[in-house]
Design an enzyme around this catalytic site. Structure first.
Site, mmCIF file in Angstrom:
data_model
loop_
_atom_site.group_PDB
_atom_site.id
_atom_site.type_symbol
_atom_site.label_atom_id
_atom_site.label_comp_id
_atom_site.label_asym_id
_atom_site.label_seq_id
_atom_site.Cartn_x
_atom_site.Cartn_y
_atom_site.Cartn_z
ATOM 1 N N GLU A 198 -13.187 -26.963 -14.935
ATOM 2 C CA GLU A 198 -13.203 -26.427 -13.573
ATOM 3 C C GLU A 198 -14.588 -25.972 -13.105
ATOM 4 O O GLU A 198 -14.830 -24.779 -12.911
ATOM 5 C CB GLU A 198 -12.205 -25.273 -13.430
ATOM 6 C CG GLU A 198 -10.766 -25.708 -13.553
ATOM 7 C CD GLU A 198 -9.770 -24.609 -13.189
ATOM 8 O OE1 GLU A 198 -10.157 -23.429 -13.217
ATOM 9 O OE2 GLU A 198 -8.624 -24.936 -12.868
ATOM 10 N N GLU A 210 -3.507 -29.460 -15.655
ATOM 11 C CA GLU A 210 -2.852 -28.167 -15.879
ATOM 12 C C GLU A 210 -1.824 -28.011 -14.778
ATOM 13 O O GLU A 210 -2.180 -27.865 -13.609
ATOM 14 C CB GLU A 210 -3.863 -27.021 -15.786
ATOM 15 C CG GLU A 210 -4.941 -27.056 -16.841
ATOM 16 C CD GLU A 210 -5.934 -25.898 -16.689
ATOM 17 O OE1 GLU A 210 -5.633 -24.913 -15.984
ATOM 18 O OE2 GLU A 210 -7.032 -26.003 -17.261
HETATM 19 C C1 GLA Z 1 -7.466 -22.520 -14.764
HETATM 20 C C2 GLA Z 1 -8.207 -22.862 -16.036
HETATM 21 C C3 GLA Z 1 -7.451 -22.546 -17.283
HETATM 22 C C4 GLA Z 1 -6.717 -21.257 -17.131
HETATM 23 C C5 GLA Z 1 -5.782 -21.335 -15.947
HETATM 24 C C6 GLA Z 1 -4.930 -20.111 -15.769
HETATM 25 O O1 GLA Z 1 -6.880 -23.527 -14.122
HETATM 26 O O2 GLA Z 1 -8.665 -24.172 -16.092
HETATM 27 O O3 GLA Z 1 -8.356 -22.453 -18.336
HETATM 28 O O4 GLA Z 1 -7.637 -20.254 -16.953
HETATM 29 O O5 GLA Z 1 -6.558 -21.497 -14.813
HETATM 30 O O6 GLA Z 1 -5.639 -19.022 -15.321
#
Ligand code: GLA
Ligand code: ZN
Length: 649
Positions: free
Chosen positions: A141, A305
């Site tokens: 991210e 995710e």
């Molecule tokens: C993001 C991150 C994960 C985790 C999630 C939940 O999407 O990529 O590593 O931190 O949020 O908070």
């Protein structure tokens, strides 16, 4: 089809790994993503590499038929790195972003770049022959936790260089930026500042206080810096492996130009949390996020995710209702997803994300969320051909431009104006009529209608391209605040809508950021609240007028027949009702397919199937027939609360 979970073996005792892998297999999961925050385990001290824990985890999972997507670990720097080297980001006040969370590093820090290169190379070398590694995710991210812009000395130097490559000589920059305003001329590129804290800030709330050209260029530069940082990692991996490479993007997030970022990736993946501690998204907003993710490469993506439980950091977000995890899965797939990875397998017992619930609760006992996903996975294995390599039939395009987004963020024209909300208002109005609506750019000929909202900075060749499209029968929709800015965010000495005046067949001789809601009547009835262009039609005809204020009776929305097509110009913002009416009219005019369904029911069309999604808690009745490939029977028209259907076409 990838159906997996995000997994952190390092968070669990070694003696639990086998059982966890078995449970994953039982859940139907065939993929894990691992490793993206484990730099310290891979490189305990500088230059001491050890991938043994991950080797073992990959092996154990492989025995259960589970493949691995490997994350490069650069989003979470180890302490030795930040102690020994100058890698930490500086905020606009010059404050160092201290270590202790993640994403603290600057993309232009030579040391961060070098140490990243080393760990990525070691990882690539180590796993080059491992057949269980099926893809790489670069970092994690980019841009998350407000980490795109950095105001350190390295960035200052890199920015000077970046500007020099673009403007060649400082006089050109001075001229284009209008630095003569307030005596801001530079004598050399080295002098150019970063738009940090300065005098006007605070006086005018959170408005930027800097030259708008500087600010825009800094947005572009900051975005480019991460694109370059990512490319650096990709190039290293490519020396060793040919497996596909991705990054997990963030949907609507916009501090990085996702077109550029995804150019270098084999496929896009992204992280979707529709209902977390910071809010519940409207389902159309989530669908639009999926479409943005599909649109940046005009290619299917995977969700890296996907929310799997109640999601929060310090407080627990709302618990997904029975059926919702399945519904969100189909929603992702319906909008261009072709693989699902759920975050995370088991809820963490420690660390920041104790309340970010995974498929399993803290005790690791499978409960309803596990069984719901298990069922979903089984269904999907049968339906794979409807999703993998399949595609929606899009009628409509909404063009998202990061340049324009940033420029509108710097000077937002009117209180309450927000470019992204503006785009969303068009997406939502179309989605509510079940219009197949892409969010992307270019290739206009594929679409019946192209929305180009608030397109203010217009790149060379754009008008010509749009003119061709309209001449050939396309429908173009323009809106207020368009066509008058140049590449350096300068205003051109032309009247609104600037370079689009001929296409739109109008002139805008006056405008108003209204003091109170302004009534509109005609093809759209309702109110404008943020902006009103007072339109003089030339070749266009007026299809809606203002019905209050001193400009009562004047043009608010126009339609211009042009070649075989037409151009709509919307001079004001519209409330939900007016927007729905206008979009209905545009669709009618352009022969766009719409489908009526109950509120909260989404209908997505592909050439071989129709996907129905009931986002309501209660049952819905849909006036539609067809054969359900999900249930192998004729569809009755009934959708359960949070229910899903896939009908053969
Ligand atoms: C993001 C991150 C994960 C985790 C999630 C939940 O999407 O990529 O590593 O931190 O949020 O908070
Ligand atoms: Zn920096």
């Amino acid at each position: 089809m990838i159906f997996g979970v995000d997994y952190y073996p390092e968070h669990w005792d070694r003696n639990e790994w086998e059982n966890q892998a078995k449970l994953m297999r039982e859940g139907g999961f065939n993929t894990v993503r691992m490793g993206e925050f484990a730099w310290k385990l891979f490189e305990k001290q500088e230059g001491e590499f050890d991938f043994s824990f991950l080797d073992e985890a990959i092996e154990i999972l492989a025995k259960e038929g589970i493949k691995t997507i490997l994350g490069t670990p650069t989003a979470a720097p180890p302490k030795w790195l930040v102690t020994k080297y100058d890698v930490l980001l500086r905020d606009k006040y010059g404050r160092k972003r201290e270590w202790g969370s993640r994403r603290e590093c600057c993309s232009n820090s030579p040391d961060y770049i070098e140490k990243s290169q080393i760990i990525v190379r070691e990882m690539a070398k180590h796993y080059k022959d491992n057949e269980n590694v099926i893809a790489y995710q670069i970092d994690n991210e980019f841009g998350c936790h407000d980490s795109t812009r950095c105001y350190c000395e390295h960035c200052q130097k890199a920015f000077s260089k970046w500007l020099k490559a673009k403007y060649k000589n400082i006089e050109t920059l001075n001229k284009k930026w209008g630095t003569v305003f307030w005596s801001l001329q530079y004598d050399s590129f080295d002098e150019v500042i970063l738009p940090g804290y300065t005098s006007c800030e605070g006086t005018y709330g959170d408005r930027w206080a800097h030259n708008p050209a500087l600010d825009l260029e800094f947005s572009r530069f900051s975005s480019d810096s991460w694109v370059k940082y990512q490319k650096m990692q990709i190039d290293i991996l490519r020396e060793y492996t040919s497996v596909p490479i991705t990054h997990n993007l963030m949907g609507h997030h916009s501090s990085i130009d996702y077109y550029k970022l995804s150019d270098d990736l084999d496929f896009v993946s992204w992280d979707n949390y529709p209902d977390n501690q910071w809010g519940t998204s409207e389902y159309e907003y989530v669908s639009m996020a999926h479409e943005i993710m599909r649109g940046v490469k005009d290619k299917n993506f995977i969700v890296m995710e996907e929310q799997a439980g109640a999601a929060g950091w310090d407080i627990v977000g709302q618990t997904p209702r029975p059926g919702q995890l399945r519904l969100w899965t189909y929603q992702a797939l319906a909008h261009g997803g072709e693989g699902m990875v759920y975050f995370r397998f088991r809820s963490a017992l420690f660390g920041m994300e104790q309340y970010w619930h995974g498929v399993l609760d803290h005790d690791g006992v499978p409960r309803r969320r596990f069984y719901e996903l298990q069922k979903t996975g089984r269904e999907l294995q049968k339906l794979e051909k409807y999703f993998v390599d399949n595609k929606n039939d899009y009628d409509v395009l909404i063009e998202k431009s990061y340049d324009n987004l940033w420029a509108h963020g710097i000077k937002s024209h009117a209180k309450g104006y927000n470019y992204e909300n503006h785009l969303y208002s068009f997406y939502k109005a179309n989605a509510d009529k079940n219009v197949m609506c892409a969010v992307s750019r270019g290739d206009y000929d594929k679409y019946k209608v192209v929305y180009l909202p608030a397109y203010n900075i217009v790149e060379d060749g754009k008008v010509e391209k749009l003119t061709e499209y309209v001449k050939n029968g396309g429908t173009l929709v323009l809106t207020f605040r368009s066509g008058t800015r140049g590449d350096s965010n300068e205003i051109k000495p032309i009247a609104l809508p600037g370079v689009f005046s001929e296409l739109a067949g109008i002139s805008v001789d006056d405008f108003d950021a209204p003091r109170r809601p302004v009534k509109i009547k005609g093809k759209a009835e309702g109110n404008a609240n943020i902006w009103c262009d007072i339109i003089t039609p030339k070749t266009a005809k007026t299809i809606a007028t203002y019905d209050s204020e001193y400009y009562k009776g004047n043009g608010a929305i126009t339609q211009n027949e042009y070649g075989k097509g037409r151009v709509f110009y919307i001079g004001c913002d519209l409330d939900g009702k007016a927007m729905a009416e206008l979009v209905g009219y545009i669709n009618e005019t352009a022969n766009v397919n719409t489908v009526s369904a109950p509120n909260g029911v989404e209908v997505i069309r592909r050439n071989d199937c129709i996907i129905l999604l009931n986002h309501n808690e209660s049952e819905a009745e849909v006036d539609m027939k067809g054969y359900s490939v999900l249930n192998n029977c004729e569809f009755t028209g009934k959708l359960d609360g949070y229910g899903v259907e896939v009908l053969k076409r």
